[in-house]
Structures are given as structure tokens and as C-alpha cells.
Scaffold this motif. Structure first.
Motif, PDB file in Angstrom:
ATOM      1  N   CYS A  69      41.986  20.238  61.194  1.00 55.13           N
ATOM      2  CA  CYS A  69      42.955  19.195  60.868  1.00 55.13           C
ATOM      3  C   CYS A  69      42.688  19.361  59.091  1.00 55.13           C
ATOM      4  O   CYS A  69      41.691  19.546  58.632  1.00 55.13           O
ATOM      5  CB  CYS A  69      42.466  17.883  61.306  1.00 55.13           C
ATOM      6  N   CYS A  85      39.219  12.812  57.492  1.00 53.98           N
ATOM      7  CA  CYS A  85      38.813  11.529  57.799  1.00 53.98           C
ATOM      8  C   CYS A  85      37.368  11.449  57.773  1.00 53.98           C
ATOM      9  O   CYS A  85      36.911  12.539  58.401  1.00 53.98           O
ATOM     10  CB  CYS A  85      39.325  10.828  58.910  1.00 53.98           C
ATOM     11  N   CYS A 113      35.289  12.079  61.206  1.00 52.31           N
ATOM     12  CA  CYS A 113      36.048  12.943  62.000  1.00 52.31           C
ATOM     13  C   CYS A 113      35.227  14.293  61.967  1.00 52.31           C
ATOM     14  O   CYS A 113      35.272  14.796  60.898  1.00 52.31           O
ATOM     15  CB  CYS A 113      37.107  13.037  62.143  1.00 52.31           C
ATOM     16  N   SER A 155      47.263   9.472  62.182  1.00 49.39           N
ATOM     17  CA  SER A 155      46.349   8.673  61.307  1.00 49.39           C
ATOM     18  C   SER A 155      47.215   8.014  60.293  1.00 49.39           C
ATOM     19  O   SER A 155      46.666   7.307  59.394  1.00 49.39           O
ATOM     20  CB  SER A 155      45.559   9.691  60.892  1.00 49.39           C
TER      21      SER A 155
END
Ligand code: SAH
Ligand code: SF4
Length: 394
Positions: A136, A140, A143, A225
Motif C-alpha cells: 500500500c 498509515c 499499519c 482510508s
């Protein structure tokens, strides 16, 4: 202060590797695309239409993986179909089972990229957590997936393939309306689904088709998100339930832990939730809120959350997720007392705020723990591997 994490993501634009044998994988293709592929292989329009319909049913409703199983298609035509097409599945590198029954699969794409999917059985439902990207880009801070260096979008075939594989392993063919183990899908695996919009939409359309996998849109949830510009399109073109990873109620904290907030701020995000097509009392938006010790878990923040939800008149519920740790993570899990107090305040504000029980932590299958070793290979290494493979094939 320089906050780590980039916010303008660039997924490696890489077309899926074509099969070395030149055949086309039918999984991930719509009815129209299957028909077009049959025509391209030489069938006339009428035959392609009929065969396309039959093949669609066998692939997505019956779970057939061989043309020989397609008993309503003349035997003489099976070799022609097998010469041009395959009905593929993702390669399974590893399958693990948690002590709580959660299962995790490590899958590998033909270009040696790895991704994961997770199945979470419950008494009254079974939820498949599907990945939309390898890695990704969004970073974040809590994460694990966000720490992967390499990212590529999964294709519609690879997304639908996860559902097909889960059905295989649960023995759930043909598609039955009742008594299924796999009842729900959440786009909450690796990746930001709204940064891979077209493939996610095309895949979910196939998953929702009543003649095929036949999962109702009410049982599918897409989690973002906060890619604000894509949210309205998600509602209009996909129409599934929406979950939004909120995780903070102030600009300062959300900028730090969900860096996309620096691009699309809280107000914009909440307004996009208010405008999400099809939300009403029966179809509420879910706000996900990861509970990070001393970061976002105070009573004041719980009260602010209630205020914001009311200000934007949102039909919403809040899912409180105890932080799932991973090696080197910069946060701790809030204490159970803190989580309960936060939950009670939100409940007292008239908003449902259940605390999610972590599942599959012992096999790193819980929210935010997914990460594959794909990050270890650089683009150059992957190209070298591909070249070696090519050379070995002569
Ligand atoms: N990229 C999408 C969907 C995948 S993440 C999104 O962010 O919404 C699924 C959920 O798990 C998100 O709400 C995410 O914020 C949360 N999550 C990520 N890391 C976590 C962790 N370590 N512990 C608990 N939840 C986490
Ligand atoms: Fe990406 Fe979601 Fe993880 Fe953020 S929480 S890094 S958006 S997968």
C-alpha cells in the motif's frame, strides 16, 4: 516537524504478466469480455454469445476449472477452448490456520509478487478479507502493510481469484443461496481499494452478479482510508457498504497517523460520507477507529467523535479496533479499560460503538498485520528474476 510517510502515492503501473503460453485467463472477465474473447478466438457472434453465457455459469456459479466439466458444451469443442483459455486460480504459497479458526493464505502472482487473503469464520457468518493491492502506498503509521516498499495494483482477475479460491477451499460450489460459509466480503486486506478503482469495481461486479458468485452488495464492505474524490463514484458504480478508516478526530493526530489526511482533510472526508449515495438508517457508514495508547484514545476524543458524527448528520456506527501490534510498530494497544470508556461515551451519544475482537493475531492475520516479503525485491531484482525465468524456458 517533518512527518514521515508520503501522501502522494504512485502505485507501480505494471500490467499483469501475460501467461507464457499465450492463453487467456477467464477469471476476472465479465460476460461481455468473455464473449469478446471467444469472438477473438474465432467463434461467430451468435456462438460466442451462447458459449459465453454457458462458460460464465460454469466458471462463476459451478466453480469449474476445466472445460471438460462443461457438460452442456459439445465435447468436440473442449480442446478448442482449452487451447485458447484457462480458468485460473492464484498460486497458494502458504496456508495457515489460527487457533481461533481464522485462515490466512499467502498468494503469488505470476510476476512473483505476493499478497494475502484472510477468512474469518463466525457463528453466524464467514467473512473473507480481500486484498486490492500488493502493499500500500499510503503509509498509515500503525499499519504493517503500509511499510511495504513495493506496490502494485492487483488485477480484477487476482481480486476475483481470491474469492474463487476461498470457495474452492470451503467446498462451496455450486453457488448456493442458503447455508454458505462464505457470506461476507470486506475489501480490507492489503492495499487502498480506491487507488485501484477500476479493477476493484470490475471484480466486485462479478462477485455480485446473481448468476455467478451471487454475493449481495449488502454483504460486501469496501474500506477506504479516505480517498475523497473517489467516494461518490464508489457509491454510484459499486454500491457496496462503505467503511472509512477515521482513526482520529483532530487534524493534528490524523495528519500524523493517516497521512492521506494532509491531502484530503477531516471536513472534506466527513462531507463525502454525508454525500455517499445510498446511506440511510438501514445502510450506515462504518467508521473504523484503531485504539492507540495515549495517541487517539481519550474521553475528550470520544466526545469529539460524537460531535462530528452529529454535526454532519451521519448515519454511522463506529468499530473500535484494538491496535494489532507488529514488530517495530511505533504504538501500543490501548488498555481494555480505556477502550471500554471510549466505547461507552460513543454509545451514550446514541451511536453504536462495538469493540472488535482481534482475530488471527497468532498468524499475523489480524487488521493491519498483513505484510509479505514482496518488499524485499526491487524492480531491478524482479526484472532479473523474470529474465532468468525466460532464459530457463529457452
Ligand atoms: N486501506 C484500506 C483497507 C485496508 S486496512 C483502509 O485503510 O481502510 C483495514 C483496516 O485495518 C483499516 O481500518 C486500517 O486502518 C486498520 N488497521 C491497519 N493497521 C492496523 C493495526 N495494526 N491494528 C488494527 N487495525 C489496523
Ligand atoms: Fe494502506 Fe489501509 Fe494500511 Fe493505511 S491502513 S497503509 S491505507 S492498507
Amino acid at each position: 516537524m517533518q512527518i514521515p510517510g508520503h501522501i502522494d502515492p504512485v502505485a507501480v503501473p505494471r500490467a499483469p504478466t501475460l501467461r507464457e503460453d499465450g492463453r487467456v485467463d477467464l477469471v476476472g472477465l465479465s460476460k461481455d469480455q468473455i464473449r469478446a474473447e471467444l469472438e477473438a478466438a474465432g467463434l461467430d457472434a451468435k456462438a460466442a454469445k451462447l458459449r459465453g453465457k454457458q462458460i460464465w455459469h460454469w466458471v462463476y456459479n459451478r466453480g469449474a476449472t476445466e472445460f471438460a466439466q462443461m457438460t452442456d458444451i459439445a465435447k468436440a469443442q473442449h480442446p478448442f477452448l482449452a487451447d485458447h483459455f484457462v480458468i485460473g486460480r492464484p498460486e497458494v504459497v502458504e496456508a495457515q490456520v489460527s487457533s481461533d479458526g481464522t485462515r490466512k493464505w499467502l498468494l503469488r502472482a505470476p510476476d512473483a509478487q505476493d499478497y494475502e487473503m484472510v477468512f474469518i469464520p463466525d457463528a453466524d457468518r464467514g467473512t473473507l478479507c480481500v486484498s486490492s493491492q500488493v502493499g500500500c502506498t499510503l503509509n498509515c503509521r500503525f499499519c504493517h502493510t503500509g511499510t511495504m516498499r513495493l506496490v502494485r495494483n492487483l488485477t480484477a482477475s487476482e481480486i476475483v481469484g481470491q474469492v474463487m479460491l476461498a470457495r474452492d477451499s470451503l467446498g462451496e460450489w455450486p453457488s448456493q443461496p442458503e447455508g454458505r460459509l462464505l457470506t461476507n466480503i470486506v475489501m480490507m486486506g492489503m492495499g487502498e481499494p480506491l487507488y485501484n478503482f477500476d479493477a476493484v469495481r470490475d471484480a466486485l461486479k462479478i462477485v455480485m452478479d446473481g448468476d455467478g458468485l451471487a454475493l449481495s452488495k449488502r454483504r460486501i464492505t469496501l474500506s477506504t482510508s479516505g480517498v475523497v474524490p473517489m467516494m461518490a463514484r464508489a457509491g454510484e458504480e459499486i454500491g457496496v457498504n462503505l467503511a472509512v478508516s477515521l482513526h482520529a478526530v483532530t487534524k493534528e493526530v490524523r495528519d500524523e497517523i493517516v497521512p492521506i489526511n494532509r491531502k484530503y482533510g477531516l471536513e472534506e472526508l466527513l462531507q463525502a460520507c454525508a454525500d455517499y449515495p445510498g446511506v440511510n438508517n438501514a445502510r450506515r457508514i462504518t467508521f473504523e477507529y484503531v485504539m492507540l495508547k495515549d495517541k487517539n484514545d481519550s474521553d475528550d476524543e470520544a466526545r469529539e467523535l460524537v460531535r462530528l458524527i452529529k454535526k454532519y448528520r451521519l448515519h454511522a456506527k463506529v468499530n473500535l479496533i484494538p491496535f494489532n501490534p507488529w514488530p517495530g510498530a511505533p504504538y501500543d494497544t490501548s488498555t481494555p479499560e480505556r477502550v471500554r470508556s471510549f466505547s461507552n461515551i460513543v454509545f451514550d451519544g446514541g451511536i453504536s460503538a462495538p469493540i472488535r475482537t482481534p482475530r488471527g493475531r497468532d498468524i499475523d492475520a489480524a487488521c493491519g498485520q498483513l505484510k509479505t516479503s514482496s518488499e524485499k525485491k526491487t524492480r531491478a531484482e524482479l526484472d532479473r528474476l523474470a529474465e532468468e525465468k525466460q532464459a530457463a524456458l529457452g
